[in-house]
Design an enzyme around this catalytic site. Structure first.
Site, short mmCIF file in Angstrom:
data_model
loop_
_atom_site.label_atom_id
_atom_site.label_comp_id
_atom_site.label_asym_id
_atom_site.label_seq_id
_atom_site.Cartn_x
_atom_site.Cartn_y
_atom_site.Cartn_z
N LYS A 166 0.83 -1.20 0.00
CA LYS A 166 0.00 0.00 0.00
C LYS A 166 0.87 1.26 0.00
O LYS A 166 2.08 1.19 0.21
CB LYS A 166 -0.93 -0.01 1.21
CG LYS A 166 -0.21 0.01 2.55
CD LYS A 166 -1.20 -0.04 3.71
CE LYS A 166 -0.46 -0.05 5.04
NZ LYS A 166 -1.39 -0.03 6.19
N TYR A 209 17.47 29.95 6.72
CA TYR A 209 16.33 30.71 7.21
C TYR A 209 16.39 30.89 8.73
O TYR A 209 16.67 29.95 9.48
CB TYR A 209 15.02 29.98 6.87
CG TYR A 209 14.61 30.11 5.43
CD1 TYR A 209 14.35 31.35 4.86
CD2 TYR A 209 14.44 28.98 4.65
CE1 TYR A 209 13.95 31.47 3.54
CE2 TYR A 209 14.03 29.07 3.33
CZ TYR A 209 13.79 30.33 2.78
OH TYR A 209 13.39 30.43 1.48
#
Length: 370
Positions: free
Chosen positions: A38, A258
């Site tokens: 899956k 950042y």
């Protein structure tokens, strides 16, 4: 398909897949294997994984109907189980058309099957029992009635399953409680049974029954708390790679990235890797508590992360990588750096990291046997 001019890639090793499946077989020699593929085979590529395991696994398991249809296209002759069950009555006809075995886990599913009485053909199904996870499944006391209703509705092969909530913790006795409930609820039936996930395959042999359902262990991730895949003789299937796109020297006191979250303690060579959270690398990693600190591999040496991970890039300390230059290959996880370790840094599990690798990362099959 191989990509020669790659920016970032996930190399998928079919030989490692088969090795990990062989580990599951060795641990559960009397059981058949339903390989869980899956979520695009945990981010590895469902079609490629199905091909690599062709003839090795007796069945595949997916979550959604569309995954089932895709899996059927990749594996025309192998049984495919639909773990999350049905979303609507019409799904029963789709399951019949594509030869998918749905998991029936709710009273509504039983009613839908009864509404299709006489039109199910040779449909096979799994009846799921809630033995204590309290997520999906019918109550143990209702199993006999449910089986009778499914038989009268024309369902062919009715098999019985449940799912374990705490098998990853070998000291948690709730698994023993679930096992006891499952055995009691299924004792009167000759149907095939399935209970064991990856963790139970590894550490709970009494849960193996007729079918085991290995998932994360197939891909080299550890299904047990506090352990990493290589410690369990599991080989990493995904080698996640990018490249250095910049190398520069910064002075003492200069901030990187950042927010200026990292300040250079002295002159440093900094490398910028062309990979970020937009590709699936976790933005949040805990540098304070990790030892060794979060890092990537460059030429076999660890290059610690510095500054914040951004969408397309992350910065690393090249102090231990003197010959690093633009274009140099960088390993985010794989051989020598377990995805389980990266998951620990991010406070999550390897399942999540593998499933979140984005589509802009090329998947490259590496399989000498094919």
């Amino acid at each position: 398909m191989k990509t020669h001019n790659w920016r970032a890639r996930a190399r998928i090793d079919g030989r490692a897949l088969r090795h990990n499946l062989a580990v599951a077989r060795r641990l559960a020699p009397a059981s058949r294997v339903m390989a869980v593929v899956k979520s695009n085979a945990y981010g590895h590529g469902m079609a490629e994984v199905c091909r690599a395991l062709g003839g090795q696994a007796e069945a595949f398991a997916v979550a959604t109907l569309q995954e089932g249809i895709d899996c059927r296209a990749a594996a025309p002759s192998v049984p495919v189980t639909l773990l999350s069950g049905l979303q609507r009555p019409a799904d029963l006809q789709d399951c019949r058309r594509h030869r998918l075995d749905p998991v029936l886990h709710h009273e509504e599913h039983l009613r839908w099957v009864e509404q299709h009485r006489g039109a199910l053909g040779s449909l096979s199904a799994w009846l799921k029992i809630d033995t204590g996870m309290n997520r999906l499944g019918i109550a143990p006391a209702r199993v006999a009635d449910a089986v009778d209703r499914l038989r009268r509705s024309g369902v062919g092969d009715i098999r019985l399953m449940s799912h374990l909530a705490n098998a990853d913790d070998v000291s948690d006795r709730r698994t023993a409680t679930q096992l006891r409930r499952f055995k009691r609820a299924t004792a009167a039936f000759k149907s095939a049974r399935s209970l064991a996930n990856s963790a139970a395959v590894m550490k709970w042999p009494r849960t193996h029954f007729d079918w085991v359902r290995p998932g994360i262990m197939l891909y080299g991730g550890a299904p047990l708390l506090g352990v990493r895949g290589p410690e369990l003789d599991l080989s990493p299937v995904m080698q996640l790679e990018a490249k250095l796109i910049s190398v520069k020297t910064v002075r003492k006191g200069e901030a990187i990235g950042y927010g200026g979250a990292f300040t250079a303690p002295g002159p440093m060579r900094i490398g910028v890797v062309g990979f970020g959270y937009g590709d699936g690398y976790p933005r949040i990693v805990d540098r304070a508590s990790a030892a060794p600190p979060p890092a990537v591999l460059i030429g076999g040496a660890r290059a610690p992360l510095v500054g914040r991970v951004s969408m397309d890039m992350l910065s690393v300390d090249l102090s231990a990588c003197e010959d690093a230059a633009i274009g140099r290959k960088v390993t985010l996880w794989g051989d020598g750096l377990s995805v389980d370790e990266v998951a620990d840094w991010a406070g999550t599990i390897s399942y999540e990291l593998l499933c979140k690798i984005s589509e802009r990362v090329a998947r490259e099959p590496v399989d000498p046997a094919q």
